[in-house]
Structures are given as structure tokens and as C-alpha cells.
Scaffold this active site. Structure first.
Site, PDB file in Angstrom:
ATOM      1  N   LYS A 198       0.857  -1.192   0.000  1.00 58.16           N
ATOM      2  CA  LYS A 198       0.000   0.000   0.000  1.00 58.16           C
ATOM      3  C   LYS A 198       0.885   1.230   0.000  1.00 58.16           C
ATOM      4  O   LYS A 198       1.599   1.511   0.969  1.00 58.16           O
ATOM      5  CB  LYS A 198      -0.911   0.000   1.227  1.00 58.16           C
ATOM      6  CG  LYS A 198      -1.733   1.272   1.403  1.00 58.16           C
ATOM      7  CD  LYS A 198      -2.734   1.470   0.271  1.00 58.16           C
ATOM      8  CE  LYS A 198      -3.925   0.564   0.446  1.00 58.16           C
ATOM      9  NZ  LYS A 198      -4.948   0.833  -0.602  1.00 58.16           N
ATOM     10  N   HIS A 209     -10.537  -6.325  -4.323  1.00 56.73           N
ATOM     11  CA  HIS A 209     -10.136  -5.332  -3.334  1.00 56.73           C
ATOM     12  C   HIS A 209     -10.514  -5.832  -1.940  1.00 56.73           C
ATOM     13  O   HIS A 209     -11.297  -6.770  -1.790  1.00 56.73           O
ATOM     14  CB  HIS A 209     -10.873  -4.025  -3.665  1.00 56.73           C
ATOM     15  CG  HIS A 209     -10.893  -3.007  -2.580  1.00 56.73           C
ATOM     16  ND1 HIS A 209     -11.950  -2.887  -1.693  1.00 56.73           N
ATOM     17  CD2 HIS A 209     -10.000  -2.054  -2.233  1.00 56.73           C
ATOM     18  CE1 HIS A 209     -11.703  -1.889  -0.868  1.00 56.73           C
ATOM     19  NE2 HIS A 209     -10.538  -1.374  -1.164  1.00 56.73           N
TER      20      HIS A 209
END
Length: 432
Positions: free
Chosen positions: A202, A330
């Protein structure tokens, strides 16, 4: 003729689950993440459950659903969808918001009701949810290690404290990770514990050079056989995306949402050989025509919470096949009910090329009787038993609901948390 069950009761329980101080493009995770657990109970006492991201607005809207849904047949999800749309209307694209998470309301509500209905249907006919989606294409579903830059702490009341006796992943989960070496250590601990075969970072937290260096450090540590991916959460410009995208060609399996908007993504996609993935620029069926027209991505990262349920996600797989897109998933901070639904969906989708995202290793709480899911070689087996194959632990539910009452959080707001550390921090749609 057999009388099918009708929904007689709906229980809606907001909960707060421990969440570590993970950094992202919108700021910093709070010590607790909010979820809502929905129980639909039929007149013959069959219970279907679901789990969705929680906000006060969504909780209020779910309570509005009670009078609409009570008395309905859980087999008739098309009718239920029509009832909900007639009452709430249809979400607009702009309601998604600018943050990494999805702020729309109806998609959350319908996914909550639909998953619980499918859980009931599976129990009535003694079949798993995956069979209601067309049947299993695989026995287990692979997931990727999901790495985060983070501050020290494990979440909850001990957000910035550590347990000196923790070992392995439990210790790594509490340590800070603010540079490439610490990201590699985090990845090594997570992959050793869960057996993940691919890795996602991330990004969107530090300037791109540092994050790209972390990708190269991961490549050096794990070698060529472990696929890597990075998600800057749309904070890079087109120029930055192309510059660092070219640098990472041959190193990453895909680049996720490097920049904001379909047109910008399309410009980057034309300049790179590396596939682009999204859960930010193409997030609804309304987005699909423009996506195909401009060519904004190669991979759509679905999320049944955000696309309106499991069957809508299966419809999306058909769209992806038709237009030459791949589909993966996701994730958000979640527990076992959501993970079970993801696994049933992941087992049903065709053309599986990319391991799914999951935050599950970062969570330590659980709300199902079976306890926390086990990962074998980075994959989760399709749950056995009818419906979702998991049951609600009412004692755990009560404890996590008390967390919700005590923590005082009513919606996700990562800006509040990051300003406790960096008082003048501001969210920017595009940062580099």
C-alpha cells in the site's frame, strides 16, 4: 406446493474491531475499524448473516430497510433489490468519494441483504453459496500479502504500545514499518505465517522514490518468482506514474491506481507494458462504458460490498470477459463473514489470474464460531457446509458491539488520526 420461508426479523449490530495504525493516502487507520453485522431470520428460524463496512449513515439506512424487507422471500433477491432501489434510489458515481474506500450507501445495503439472503437460501437447500454462483472452479482461493507502512502498535486501546513477549507475525504486526528494510521484514514475517505467494504494498504514503525502492528491496529479498504489486491510491500525477511505472516494468505484476481518473489512467496504460488495476477509477457498472472507450485499466478489483453483492460481482466477471479485462478483489479491514463471502466468490469466478487482496492478517478479532480462518500456502479453502459455512458467535458479537459503544467512532476518518501525529497534515487528491 412447499411454502418458502419469509424474513420475519432483522438484527443490525455495529461493531468495532481492533485495527493497527496503518498509513495510507487518506491518513492513518484509527485504533478501531467499524463493521456492521446483519442477521436475517426467517419465520422457520433460519438465520442468514453478512458483514459490511460500518458508518452511522449506513446503520440508519439498514434500519429503514426493516419495514421494506420483513415479510419478503429471501429467494427473491431481484424483488428485494427493486424494493430497495424504489426506496433509496440509485447511487451516483460522485457519491463514491475521493478516498481509497467507497462512501456509497445503496451498494453496501444491498450487499448486506443479498449475502444474508444467499446464506439462508444455501441453508434451505443444503448447498454452499458458491453453488448459488454457478459452482466451484477451485477448491481454495489464493490471497496476497498486504503490506502497509505503519507506526508502532497493534490497534485498540494499545494503539501505540507493543507486547514485548510477542513473536513471529504477532511481533511484526506491532512494529513500525517506515522504510524499505522494515517493509521487507514485515513481508517476511507475514509470508512465513500465512504462506502468501504474492505481495502487495500500500503506497501513496511517502514520496514515490522511497516506495519504489521498497518494491526493489522486496524483489531482492523474495526473488523473481514472487509477484509484486503496488497501490499509490491515485496520488501520483500521470508523469510520475509513467516515470516510476517504466522503472518497475518487469518487476511488478500490476500497478494499481497510480493516478486519478479514467483518462489519466488510460494515458499511463498506453505508456506502459505493465498492466494497470483499479478499484478507484472504475467502480460501478455506470463506469464501464467509459472505461472500455478510453482503455483505463486491465484489471478491475471488485469488492462485493461496493458492487452491490455477490451476484452483481458475478455479472462483472462476464463484463470483464467480454471486454478483455481480468478480475481480482479489493479488500478492507474485515472479519470472517466477509472473508467467507470473498472466498465463495473467488472460487466461482473464471479466469483467475491474480491473488486477491485481504486485510485479514492485520485483524485479530473474530465474530464467527469457527474462529479465525486458516491460510494454507497463502490460500483459504472454500468453507464447508451450507450457505456461507460460518456461524455467528453471539458472545464475540456482544464484545465487539461494546467496543463500538466505547470507542466513540461513527465513521472512518483517517485525517483525524494522522493529525494526532502530524498536526498540519492535509489530504491531497494528487500529491506527487
Amino acid at each position: 406446493m412447499k411454502n418458502f420461508p419469509k424474513i420475519k426479523e432483522i438484527n443490525i449490530t455495529p461493531i468495532a474491531i481492533v485495527d493497527p495504525p496503518l498509513l495510507n493516502a487518506a491518513g492513518l487507520h484509527a485504533p478501531y475499524a467499524l463493521r456492521i453485522i446483519v442477521e436475517l431470520i426467517t419465520d422457520d428460524n433460519i438465520t442468514g448473516i453478512s458483514e459490511i463496512p460500518g458508518t452511522t449513515d449506513i446503520e440508519i439506512a439498514l434500519h429503514e430497510c426493516k419495514n421494506l424487507i420483513i415479510g419478503q422471500d429471501p429467494f427473491q433477491t431481484n424483488k428485494i433489490s427493486d424494493i430497495l432501489i424504489a426506496h433509496f434510489g440509485i447511487d451516483k458515481m460522485a457519491e463514491r468519494g475521493l478516498f481509497p474506500w467507497d462512501s456509497r450507501k445503496l451498494v453496501h445495503i444491498f450487499s448486506a441483504i443479498e449475502v444474508a439472503c444467499l446464506d439462508i437460501v444455501g441453508k434451505v437447500i443444503n448447498k454452499p453459496v458458491v453453488d448459488l454462483l454457478g459452482g466451484k472452479r477451485r477448491e481454495s482461493v489464493p490471497f496476497a500479502a498486504y503490506l502497509f507502512y505503519k507506526y508502532e502498535g497493534a490497534g485498540g486501546k494499545l494503539a501505540f504500545e507493543t507486547d514485548p513477549n510477542a513473536v513471529g507475525w504477532a511481533a511484526a504486526r506491532q512494529k513500525s514499518a517506515l522504510n524499505p528494510a522494515e517493509i521487507v521484514a514485515q513481508a517476511q514475517a507475514m509470508c512465513k505465517e500465512f504462506g502468501f505467494k504474492s505481495i502487495k504494498l500500500k503506497g501513496g504514503v511517502f514520496e514515490p522514490r522511497q516506495e519504489v525502492d521498497a518494491i526493489f528491496a522486496l524483489r531482492e529479498a523474495f526473488g523473481e518468482n514472487v509477484p509484486l504489486r503496488i497501490d499509490p491510491n491515485a496520488l501520483w500525477t500521470v508523469e510520475t506514474s509513467i516515470k516510476y511505472g517504466l522503472e518497475m516494468e518487469g518487476i511488478i505484476e500490476y500497478l494499481e491506481d497510480p493516478c486519478r481518473g479514467q483518462d489519466n489512467m488510460a494515458a499511463v496504460r498506453k505508456a506502459l507494458k505493465t498492466p494497470l488495476a483499479t478499484n478507484m477509477c472504475t467502480t460501478s457498472f455506470e463506469d464501464i462504458p467509459r472505461s472500455i472507450q478510453v482503455g483505463s485499466e486491465d484489471i478491475i478489483l471488485s469488492d462485493h460490498h461496493f458492487w452491490g453483492g455477490l451476484r452483481a460481482s458475478m455479472t462483472l466477471t462476464g463484463v470483464c470477459q467480454t471486454f478483455g479485462r481480468h478480475l481480482s478483489m479489493h479488500s478492507n479491514s474485515h472479519l470472517g463473514i466477509s472473508l467467507a463471502a470473498m472466498v465463495h466468490l473467488g472460487a466461482a469466478i473464471p479466469n483467475f489470474h491474480y491473488a486477491l487482496d485481504t486485510h485479514y492478517p492485520w485483524q485479530s478479532d473474530e465474530v464467527i464460531k469457527q474462529g479465525r480462518f486458516k491460510f494454507e500456502d497463502g490460500a483459504v479453502a472454500v468453507p464447508e457446509g451450507p450457505g456461507l459455512g460460518v456461524e455467528l458467535d453471539k458472545n464475540a458479537l456482544a464484545k465487539l458491539h461494546q467496543n463500538y459503544l466505547d470507542c466513540g467512532i461513527t465513521k472512518r476518518d483517517d485525517l483525524i488520526e494522522i493529525r494526532k501525529v502530524i498536526p498540519d497534515w492535509e489530504f491531497k487528491q494528487t500529491r506527487w
